[in-house]
Design a protein around this motif. Structure first.
Motif, PDB file in Angstrom:
ATOM      1  N   LEU A   1      -7.941   8.501  -7.832  1.00  0.00           N
ATOM      2  CA  LEU A   1      -9.056   9.916  -7.803  1.00  0.00           C
ATOM      3  C   LEU A   1      -8.534  10.999  -6.713  1.00  0.00           C
ATOM      4  CD1 LEU A   1     -12.662   8.239  -8.723  1.00  0.00           C
ATOM      5  CD2 LEU A   1     -10.784   9.279 -10.258  1.00  0.00           C
ATOM      6  N   ARG A   2      -8.379  10.329  -5.312  1.00  0.00           N
ATOM      7  CA  ARG A   2      -8.142  10.947  -4.344  1.00  0.00           C
ATOM      8  C   ARG A   2      -6.703  11.932  -4.500  1.00  0.00           C
ATOM      9  NH1 ARG A   2      -7.273   8.481  -0.083  1.00  0.00           N
ATOM     10  NH2 ARG A   2      -7.776   6.147  -0.900  1.00  0.00           N
ATOM     11  N   LEU A   3      -5.941  11.053  -5.053  1.00  0.00           N
ATOM     12  CA  LEU A   3      -4.534  11.524  -5.374  1.00  0.00           C
ATOM     13  C   LEU A   3      -4.665  12.734  -6.467  1.00  0.00           C
ATOM     14  CD1 LEU A   3      -1.125  10.324  -5.036  1.00  0.00           C
ATOM     15  CD2 LEU A   3      -1.715  11.057  -7.303  1.00  0.00           C
TER      16      LEU A   3
ATOM     17  N   THR B   1       0.944  -1.316   0.007  1.00  0.00           N
ATOM     18  CA  THR B   1       0.012   0.023  -0.069  1.00  0.00           C
ATOM     19  C   THR B   1       0.779   1.275  -0.033  1.00  0.00           C
ATOM     20  OG1 THR B   1      -0.153  -0.137   2.521  1.00  0.00           O
ATOM     21  CG2 THR B   1      -2.006  -1.113   1.291  1.00  0.00           C
ATOM     22  N   VAL B   2       0.472   2.347  -0.434  1.00  0.00           N
ATOM     23  CA  VAL B   2       0.907   3.706  -0.560  1.00  0.00           C
ATOM     24  C   VAL B   2       0.393   4.684   0.290  1.00  0.00           C
ATOM     25  CG1 VAL B   2       1.740   5.512  -1.619  1.00  0.00           C
ATOM     26  CG2 VAL B   2       1.586   3.401  -2.938  1.00  0.00           C
ATOM     27  N   ALA B   3       0.850   4.945   1.598  1.00  0.00           N
ATOM     28  CA  ALA B   3       0.109   5.902   2.592  1.00  0.00           C
ATOM     29  C   ALA B   3       0.484   7.174   2.151  1.00  0.00           C
ATOM     30  CB  ALA B   3       0.871   5.524   3.820  1.00  0.00           C
ATOM     31  N   ASP B   4       1.456   7.839   1.455  1.00  0.00           N
ATOM     32  CA  ASP B   4       1.450   9.237   1.021  1.00  0.00           C
ATOM     33  C   ASP B   4       2.514   9.212  -0.271  1.00  0.00           C
ATOM     34  OD1 ASP B   4       1.201  11.766   1.439  1.00  0.00           O
ATOM     35  OD2 ASP B   4       2.556  12.103   2.776  1.00  0.00           O
ATOM     36  N   VAL B   5       2.280  10.330  -0.794  1.00  0.00           N
ATOM     37  CA  VAL B   5       3.292  10.674  -2.155  1.00  0.00           C
ATOM     38  C   VAL B   5       3.324  12.175  -1.731  1.00  0.00           C
ATOM     39  CG1 VAL B   5       3.114  10.807  -4.545  1.00  0.00           C
ATOM     40  CG2 VAL B   5       1.940   8.981  -3.664  1.00  0.00           C
ATOM     41  N   ARG B   6       4.616  12.371  -2.093  1.00  0.00           N
ATOM     42  CA  ARG B   6       5.085  14.010  -1.942  1.00  0.00           C
ATOM     43  C   ARG B   6       5.762  14.188  -3.173  1.00  0.00           C
ATOM     44  NH1 ARG B   6       5.628  11.636   2.918  1.00  0.00           N
ATOM     45  NH2 ARG B   6       7.642  10.850   2.536  1.00  0.00           N
ATOM     46  N   ARG B   7       5.514  15.494  -3.604  1.00  0.00           N
ATOM     47  CA  ARG B   7       6.357  16.034  -4.639  1.00  0.00           C
ATOM     48  C   ARG B   7       7.455  16.861  -4.422  1.00  0.00           C
ATOM     49  NH1 ARG B   7       7.938  16.336 -10.036  1.00  0.00           N
ATOM     50  NH2 ARG B   7       8.076  18.566 -10.627  1.00  0.00           N
TER      51      ARG B   7
ATOM     52  N   GLU C   1     -19.298  -2.634 -15.192  1.00  0.00           N
ATOM     53  CA  GLU C   1     -17.999  -3.303 -15.823  1.00  0.00           C
ATOM     54  C   GLU C   1     -16.923  -2.231 -15.760  1.00  0.00           C
ATOM     55  OE1 GLU C   1     -18.210  -5.651 -19.354  1.00  0.00           O
ATOM     56  OE2 GLU C   1     -20.083  -6.663 -18.775  1.00  0.00           O
ATOM     57  N   VAL C   2     -17.253  -0.930 -15.861  1.00  0.00           N
ATOM     58  CA  VAL C   2     -16.447   0.224 -15.865  1.00  0.00           C
ATOM     59  C   VAL C   2     -17.070   1.372 -15.308  1.00  0.00           C
ATOM     60  CG1 VAL C   2     -15.216  -0.764 -18.170  1.00  0.00           C
ATOM     61  CG2 VAL C   2     -17.134   0.888 -18.132  1.00  0.00           C
ATOM     62  N   MET C   3     -16.077   2.270 -15.066  1.00  0.00           N
ATOM     63  CA  MET C   3     -16.338   3.602 -14.319  1.00  0.00           C
ATOM     64  C   MET C   3     -16.650   4.716 -15.569  1.00  0.00           C
ATOM     65  SD  MET C   3     -14.333   5.945 -11.428  1.00  0.00           S
ATOM     66  CE  MET C   3     -12.964   6.325 -12.950  1.00  0.00           C
ATOM     67  N   ARG C   4     -17.673   5.408 -15.497  1.00  0.00           N
ATOM     68  CA  ARG C   4     -17.673   6.660 -16.396  1.00  0.00           C
ATOM     69  C   ARG C   4     -17.197   7.824 -15.539  1.00  0.00           C
ATOM     70  NH1 ARG C   4     -21.902   9.528 -20.485  1.00  0.00           N
ATOM     71  NH2 ARG C   4     -20.626  11.224 -20.895  1.00  0.00           N
ATOM     72  N   GLY C   5     -16.453   8.948 -16.159  1.00  0.00           N
ATOM     73  CA  GLY C   5     -15.852   9.922 -15.240  1.00  0.00           C
ATOM     74  C   GLY C   5     -14.503   9.614 -14.897  1.00  0.00           C
ATOM     75  N   GLY C   6     -14.239  10.357 -14.066  1.00  0.00           N
ATOM     76  CA  GLY C   6     -12.468  10.363 -13.500  1.00  0.00           C
ATOM     77  C   GLY C   6     -11.732  11.429 -13.719  1.00  0.00           C
ATOM     78  N   VAL C   7     -10.477  11.398 -13.662  1.00  0.00           N
ATOM     79  CA  VAL C   7      -9.564  12.432 -13.829  1.00  0.00           C
ATOM     80  C   VAL C   7      -9.959  13.358 -15.140  1.00  0.00           C
ATOM     81  CG1 VAL C   7      -7.118  13.378 -13.722  1.00  0.00           C
ATOM     82  CG2 VAL C   7      -7.942  11.318 -12.575  1.00  0.00           C
ATOM     83  N   ASP C   8     -10.185  14.566 -14.959  1.00  0.00           N
ATOM     84  CA  ASP C   8     -10.593  15.461 -16.188  1.00  0.00           C
ATOM     85  C   ASP C   8      -8.998  15.545 -17.019  1.00  0.00           C
ATOM     86  OD1 ASP C   8     -11.277  17.403 -17.965  1.00  0.00           O
ATOM     87  OD2 ASP C   8     -12.248  18.626 -16.553  1.00  0.00           O
TER      88      ASP C   8
END
Length: 409
Positions: free
Chosen positions: A179-181, A129-135, A346-353
């Motif tokens: 999506l949250r990231l 799992t990835v707990a955090d990502v920092r730039r 089966e899939v998701m509509r929408g997501g990252v713009d």
């Protein structure tokens, strides 16, 4: 540990991107929270994986930014992926309307992707799992741009690819992590909703049709207006709670809450002409005439719904009743109250713009070095192998845009 590229998500897009990047000489790590890779591939196509569609093109995809998919699909076509499948000796067949399936098992596609990763020296951490990502603001092409805190330790990477998929089928590990990231890094999200999903109806409204559960027939179904209009000639399936089958899965991606569906249960026929013809030259009963044109249960349900007598001879039937019957069967309008949701989608509509991403590379316009590929983006394909083709095409666009031997520059 330090890598040239970290891919979060070991599904179709993630594995394909990792393999291509690894074979370009990059040090690549794939991270996924699930124990098994590519579960969506494993269960797709009844276990045989509808891995692409021969005819895939921009017209087969839905997005708030419809032109976005053109470049990637043109530069990595279904023919390119078919060539890879053939290179790995995987036998396949065309089932319907360009849909290609493995002759044997979806496991062959998974094994192919893993072999491609191994050829590129790709490392894989699962489950992780990835707990955090920092730039890291001081990053350059040859230095780390992102720092990840994972359950297996800290990771540095020059580039980060998000291939975490959509929200459909949560039992196989679907997550909103990507999506949250994206939101945390300032990206807009087109509201996600279930797509390629059965539609449901109010129990009282559906009562006359629930007994038809299991019945299937070809129909034309449509909904929406203008650019948002969808229309498909496919098989429809009645269920206890509503409608399913390829026709409904297809139209569900276009359907909006409150909209009606228009269904022609006798496509490419002039039902009124047939019924009026039967009245003039036949003494058969209405029920028998209609049962010759439709499944018997469906014919009887419609006769009862309109208060007609199935045993009445055709010459005794009123013209207006026959005309109304034909109209009802060829222009049936009904409004779903919802869908079977993420569990059956089966899939998701929408997501990252995608207006905030490069159509050439899939790279964020907001955060250099951050990429999104596959289903996590607002690009949704029709039923029939199109969504897998988007996974391959978007992954290839990303991987092929990366400098070769980045760590040696």
């Amino acid at each position: 540990m330090q890598f040239d590229l970290v891919v979060v998500g070991a599904g179709a897009a993630g594995l394909f991107c990792a393999g291509l990047a690894g074979q370009r000489g990059l040090r690549v790590l794939v991270i996924d929270h699930a124990e098994k890779v590519a579960e969506k591939i494993r269960i797709s196509g009844g276990g045989r994986c509808n891995f692409t569609n021969r005819d895939a093109g921009p017209a087969n995809f839905i997005s708030n930014n419809p032109a976005f998919c053109r470049s990637a699909l043109a530069r990595y076509s279904s023919q390119d992926f078919i060539a890879l499948v053939q290179k790995h000796g995987i036998a396949f067949h065309e089932k319907h309307k360009g849909q290609l399936f493995c002759d044997d098992s979806a496991e062959q596609i998974i094994r192919m992707l893993l072999d491609e990763c191994e050829a590129g020296g790709v490392q894989r951490w699962q489950p992780c799992t990835v707990a955090d990502v920092r730039r890291m603001e001081t990053a350059t092409d040859a230095e780390p741009a992102f720092e990840l805190d994972t359950s297996r330790g800290r990771v540095l990477t020059a580039r980060l690819v998000i291939a975490t998929g959509g929200l459909s089928i949560p039992k196989i590990g679907a997550s909103d992590w990507g999506l949250r990231l994206a939101q945390r890094f300032g990206h807009a999200i087109v509201e996600p909703r279930p797509a390629l999903v059965p539609l449901t109806f109010d129990a009282q409204q559906w009562a006359p049709f629930s007994a038809l559960s299991g019945l299937s027939l070809p129909v034309v179904v449509s909904t929406g207006k203008g650019k948002e209009k969808g229309r498909f000639l496919e098989d429809l399936l009645f269920t206890h709670r509503g409608l399913s089958g390829p026709a409904i899965l297809q139209i569900s991606s276009f359907w909006q809450e409150g909209q009606a569906l228009q269904i022609d249960l006798a496509p490419e026929q002039n039902l009124q002409e047939q019924l009026m013809g039967a009245k003039s030259d036949s003494k058969r009963q209405l029920g028998n005439v209609l049962a010759a044109l439709f499944p018997q249960r469906l014919a009887q349900a419609w006769i009862e719904r309109l208060g007609l007598n199935s045993q009445r001879s055709m010459p005794e039937c009123k013209d207006k009743d026959l005309q109304n019957l034909a109209q009802q069967l060829q222009a049936w309008q009904l409004t779903p109250n919802g869908s079977e949701g993420w569990r059956k989608a089966e899939v998701m509509r929408g997501g990252v713009d995608t207006r905030e991403l490069s159509s050439q590379t899939m790279e964020s316009k907001r955060v250099p070095g951050l990429f999104f590929i596959g289903e996590v983006m607002d690009v949704t394909g029709w039923l029939g192998g199109y969504n897998f083709q988007w996974a391959w095409a978007s992954a290839a666009a990303c991987a092929n845009s990366l400098p070769m031997n980045l760590s040696n520059q």
